[in-house]
Write an enzyme that holds these catalytic residues in place. Sequence first.
Site, short mmCIF file in Angstrom:
data_model
loop_
_atom_site.label_atom_id
_atom_site.label_comp_id
_atom_site.label_asym_id
_atom_site.label_seq_id
_atom_site.Cartn_x
_atom_site.Cartn_y
_atom_site.Cartn_z
N HIS A 1 0.84 -1.20 0.00
CA HIS A 1 0.00 0.00 0.00
C HIS A 1 0.87 1.25 0.00
CE1 HIS A 1 -2.88 2.91 1.98
NE2 HIS A 1 -3.60 2.47 0.97
N ASP B 1 -6.24 1.73 -2.01
CA ASP B 1 -6.93 1.41 -0.76
C ASP B 1 -7.73 0.12 -0.89
OD1 ASP B 1 -5.83 3.76 0.20
OD2 ASP B 1 -7.73 4.83 0.39
#
EC number: 3.1.1.4
Length: 122
Positions: free
Chosen positions: A47, A89
Amino acid sequence: HLLQFNKMIKFETRRNAIPPYAFYGCYCGWGGRGRPKDATDRCCFVHDCCYGKLAKCNTKWDFYRYSLKSGYITCGKGTWCEEQICECDRVAAECLRRSLSTYRYGYMIYPDSRCRGPSETC
């Protein structure tokens, strides 16, 4: 946006992001260094890498469109940045769900001082 990311995490894992993921391992939360501690921490590392590719975007504060339906997260239309942030996300939240079986409470509030060595490359 961080609040939207929290909702995605809760949708996928049935847990709030704070505290379970806010300070987990070496990469969940702000910053990161060293090697990811486990699969959950690797989700956060990936991420971070995803956000790193969006240097011109306001990754933590841009709102984006998305929906939570039939067990899936779907990113909606928006600016290029909004769509990319949403995808970062979404992928991370799904990764955290897949890693639930190996989540270790010992890494939940992990001291940065124990994250040593060079960081992996993205």
